[in-house]
Design a protein around this motif. Sequence first.
Motif, PDB file in Angstrom:
ATOM      1  N   MET A 191      -0.956   9.597  12.444  1.00  0.00           N
ATOM      2  CA  MET A 191       0.096   9.310  13.418  1.00  0.00           C
ATOM      3  C   MET A 191       1.440   9.849  12.944  1.00  0.00           C
ATOM      4  N   ALA A 192       1.726   9.741  11.651  1.00  0.00           N
ATOM      5  CA  ALA A 192       2.979  10.282  11.122  1.00  0.00           C
ATOM      6  C   ALA A 192       3.021  11.792  11.269  1.00  0.00           C
ATOM      7  N   ARG A 193       1.907  12.447  11.010  1.00  0.00           N
ATOM      8  CA  ARG A 193       1.842  13.905  11.160  1.00  0.00           C
ATOM      9  C   ARG A 193       1.998  14.315  12.630  1.00  0.00           C
ATOM     10  N   THR A 194       1.349  13.600  13.507  1.00  0.00           N
ATOM     11  CA  THR A 194       1.460  13.892  14.938  1.00  0.00           C
ATOM     12  C   THR A 194       2.889  13.668  15.428  1.00  0.00           C
ATOM     13  N   ALA A 195       3.503  12.586  15.007  1.00  0.00           N
ATOM     14  CA  ALA A 195       4.883  12.303  15.416  1.00  0.00           C
ATOM     15  C   ALA A 195       5.838  13.371  14.897  1.00  0.00           C
ATOM     16  N   ALA A 196       5.626  13.825  13.670  1.00  0.00           N
ATOM     17  CA  ALA A 196       6.478  14.876  13.114  1.00  0.00           C
ATOM     18  C   ALA A 196       6.312  16.180  13.885  1.00  0.00           C
ATOM     19  N   ALA A 197       5.076  16.486  14.283  1.00  0.00           N
ATOM     20  CA  ALA A 197       4.834  17.704  15.063  1.00  0.00           C
ATOM     21  C   ALA A 197       5.507  17.618  16.426  1.00  0.00           C
ATOM     22  N   PRO A 209      -7.238   0.209  13.963  1.00  0.00           N
ATOM     23  CA  PRO A 209      -5.988   0.298  13.202  1.00  0.00           C
ATOM     24  C   PRO A 209      -4.812  -0.539  13.733  1.00  0.00           C
ATOM     25  N   PRO A 210      -4.591  -0.660  15.037  1.00  0.00           N
ATOM     26  CA  PRO A 210      -3.442  -1.471  15.454  1.00  0.00           C
ATOM     27  C   PRO A 210      -3.601  -2.971  15.166  1.00  0.00           C
ATOM     28  N   THR A 211      -4.824  -3.463  15.152  1.00  0.00           N
ATOM     29  CA  THR A 211      -5.049  -4.888  14.977  1.00  0.00           C
ATOM     30  C   THR A 211      -5.630  -5.259  13.614  1.00  0.00           C
ATOM     31  N   ALA A 212      -6.072  -4.290  12.852  1.00  0.00           N
ATOM     32  CA  ALA A 212      -6.711  -4.565  11.561  1.00  0.00           C
ATOM     33  C   ALA A 212      -5.802  -5.271  10.559  1.00  0.00           C
ATOM     34  N   PRO A 213      -4.500  -4.955  10.483  1.00  0.00           N
ATOM     35  CA  PRO A 213      -3.676  -5.671   9.502  1.00  0.00           C
ATOM     36  C   PRO A 213      -3.576  -7.174   9.753  1.00  0.00           C
ATOM     37  N   ILE A 214      -3.845  -7.619  10.953  1.00  0.00           N
ATOM     38  CA  ILE A 214      -3.859  -9.059  11.245  1.00  0.00           C
ATOM     39  C   ILE A 214      -5.283  -9.606  11.154  1.00  0.00           C
ATOM     40  N   ALA A 215      -6.231  -8.925  11.761  1.00  0.00           N
ATOM     41  CA  ALA A 215      -7.588  -9.458  11.889  1.00  0.00           C
ATOM     42  C   ALA A 215      -8.379  -9.428  10.585  1.00  0.00           C
ATOM     43  N   MET A 216      -8.316  -8.330   9.835  1.00  0.00           N
ATOM     44  CA  MET A 216      -9.169  -8.217   8.651  1.00  0.00           C
ATOM     45  C   MET A 216      -8.806  -9.204   7.549  1.00  0.00           C
ATOM     46  N   PRO A 217      -7.523  -9.434   7.227  1.00  0.00           N
ATOM     47  CA  PRO A 217      -7.247 -10.457   6.215  1.00  0.00           C
ATOM     48  C   PRO A 217      -7.730 -11.853   6.617  1.00  0.00           C
ATOM     49  N   VAL A 218      -7.673 -12.146   7.899  1.00  0.00           N
ATOM     50  CA  VAL A 218      -8.157 -13.449   8.369  1.00  0.00           C
ATOM     51  C   VAL A 218      -9.665 -13.534   8.197  1.00  0.00           C
ATOM     52  N   LEU A 219     -10.376 -12.475   8.573  1.00  0.00           N
ATOM     53  CA  LEU A 219     -11.829 -12.455   8.406  1.00  0.00           C
ATOM     54  C   LEU A 219     -12.215 -12.544   6.932  1.00  0.00           C
ATOM     55  N   TYR A 220     -11.483 -11.818   6.087  1.00  0.00           N
ATOM     56  CA  TYR A 220     -11.785 -11.829   4.659  1.00  0.00           C
ATOM     57  C   TYR A 220     -11.516 -13.208   4.054  1.00  0.00           C
ATOM     58  N   ALA A 221     -10.409 -13.822   4.441  1.00  0.00           N
ATOM     59  CA  ALA A 221     -10.083 -15.153   3.925  1.00  0.00           C
ATOM     60  C   ALA A 221     -11.094 -16.200   4.390  1.00  0.00           C
TER      61      ALA A 221
END
Length: 104
Positions: A73-79, A38-50
């Motif tokens: 993560m949002a739920r954990t942070a809120a807790a 999840p931390p790196t997927a928004p950069i890595a996956m579009p590059v792999l797909y392209a």
Amino acid sequence: MASRPRGRPRDRGAYALSYTVIYANGASVFYHVLGFLPPTAPIAMPVLYAAGDVPAWQAAVSAALVAVSTAWMARTAAAIYGRSILRTGTRVRLREVLARGGSR
């Protein structure tokens, strides 16, 4: 109020570097693993797909993992916020903050 400097956003540098690595050396197993974390997927996956190195279902699974981990993560942070920062008075111990039941 400080203004944001004009010019290229920093994200474009990461994409440019990713494309350079993929096209120069091909997609390694390590880069495929980065496409699902999840931390790196928004950069890595579009590059792999392209680059055509992953099918559409892998991109969809990666996007689903990112969405689920973001919600978690949002739920954990809120807790944590509710159990520690909103409490005033006595010192809150880490064990109390991380406890499932969480005393209020």
